[in-house]
Design an enzyme around this catalytic site. Sequence first.
Site: not given
Lengths: 386, 321
Positions: A281, A285, A294
């Site tokens: 992706r 998210h 992250y």
Amino acid sequence: MTTDATAPSAQTSSEPPTLVRFLQADGSFAPSPAAEPYLELVEGLADADLEQFYRDMAVIRAFDVQATNLQRQGQLALWPPSYGQEAAQVGSARAARAQDHLFPSYREHVVTRIRGVDPIDIIRLMRGLTHGGWNPFDPKNGNTHIYTLVLGAQTLHATGFGMGLTLDGRCGTGDPERDEAVIVYYGDGASSQGDVHEAMVFANSYRTPEVFFLQNNQWAISVPVSTQSRSPLYKRGEGYGMPSIPIDGNDVLASWAVTRTALDEARAGQGPRAIEAMTYRLGAHTTSDDPTKYRTSDEEESWRRRDPIARMRAYLLARGASEAFFADVEAESQALADDTRTRTNALGGLEADSMFAHVYSEAHPLIDEQRRWLADYEVSFAGGAS
Amino acid sequence: MPFSRAINAGLRAAMAASDRVLLMGEDIGKLGGVFRVTEGLVAEFGDRRVLDTPLAESGIVGTAIGLAMAGFRPVVEIQFDGFVFPAFDQITAQLAKITNRHEGAVQMPVVIRIPYGGHIGAVEHHQESPEAYFTHTAGLRVVSPSTPNDGYWMIQDAIASADPVIFLEPKSKYWQKGEVDTSARALPLHASRVVRRGTDVTLVGHGAMVTTLLQAASIAESEGTSCEVVDLRSLSPVDYGPILDSVRRTGRMVYAQEAPGFTSLGSEVAATVMEKAFYALEAPVLRVSGFDTPFPAAKLEGAYLPDADRVLEAVDRALAY
């Protein structure tokens, strides 16, 4: 198309030898050894099919970007972007037959669109107007079930539905025009949920006509797939007793061919199958998280070079697709994005009374009493100025 | 007919009436369930109607949801009360909400049978009273028969319901015998029932506790106090009519339950009775409950479970106002 010499090697460094892929990152047609069994199937695709795959992917990306923007502007409570995962979704959804039932998770925007669900129904859900959005059994929605936000819960629903198909003799009759199957979508994070494992146990015990379609997009919000599993996720399916095939999830041809075959086999009564689509992706998210916290930009960039839409575009160009075709896709994309914005802004509110509807199918005295109370309470303000 | 056989007969009647009804659960086939409630049904209806499932409670309930979507009416057996929690998400977050999430387009005629409650001296997780978790969840209906006749009829009515029903079977009653009238049902699924007439105090409870209340009423009568006993039968929704009628006549009420008292069914019924019949009350509604501890090891269940003496102690307190 610029070919980055490092991209293909990055793509092949740690992938399983059984990975099914037809299109390289640069769009060149170069089937992997594992793709050979599917070659005839893919070669049977007409130009119109290939162009439809591209159109599906490009158009939904425009919708997805628009929906992300609408969330940023406060029009939606949340948006789960599908950006980057279009090939896995389009290939698998186009592989399903009209009679098949599809159980999405909550990011399968193009899957639902291909089956006929109005994209505004997803917008309604994310705007806070409904907990569902559409009726899976309305023929216009192509047997596509509503989104499920509790991770993996829908894998059991799909498996139970598949058990029902088996009990009713709606699969394995030998008539592919009539036999039905189920495909269920979930992600790498959901693959850790007990429900997914229990679904696989039940599916194999009862030999459901079912395809478990795992989109491994590498990240469960901020947690990498290595925290979900130390072994490749597709191997879990094998452990439960079903054929499990890893595919390049950014190759729409691989997604289509492998899902087509798996669904045909499931429909024919050969039991469940699992597919792991290796994808990524490229967005967050959901609009609530910040991927820069992250993961590295190098990682994102390396996957950007494997973009499923750019890859298919290069392939189509090499096959001689016309500029007019791409212009038409661009126009359709823009039209859907514009339409989405217009219709989102036009969505009305909800009557408070509607919260009491459909809590139960049969009359319920507590609900009736509270419904009356709220109505009376609201009426009490009507003449209040005196 | 024993209670367990009555439910068995009710299941058989429902399965004979519709081939969309199927049973699912652990060991419910050849074994007939650990309490033998499904005994003989696999021989009669086959293993496509009586499914011995893998040992996975969430899986059982989750697939039952899918089967209901495919047009079946699954009746799930959870082997023991304490084992329902692995299925908790599928029951409370899925089963209870599926119809609501689909805006009425999908119904969930699923029955979850749960043997519950104490009095059998079992080990940990094998005797609990989890009813409040389910009565707290919108979208579920919760019932608990206490007699063989109710077992026979209520299971059929639960299966006929378009909504999900948590069907709590007081396991200590499985061997209790009683008359079953198979010709006609006495009451609808969600009705409470006065099982003993009285004039001084109204005793209300559900499941196995109804027997305890009747014992208490019998002892009280010998001491000159007349108790009315109401069997709740339906835990959600609660049928308040017979309860309020009774309290308006007696002016006093005691609710008895095995479950811990804090935020329990008894708390809810007591609060509602005080809201709706406040001026009829001569004393506060009192609750007799299990303690707010984990259900204790079996050797202590006698101290934990309300018995007739604890009910009578509450009756005395109510009368002292």
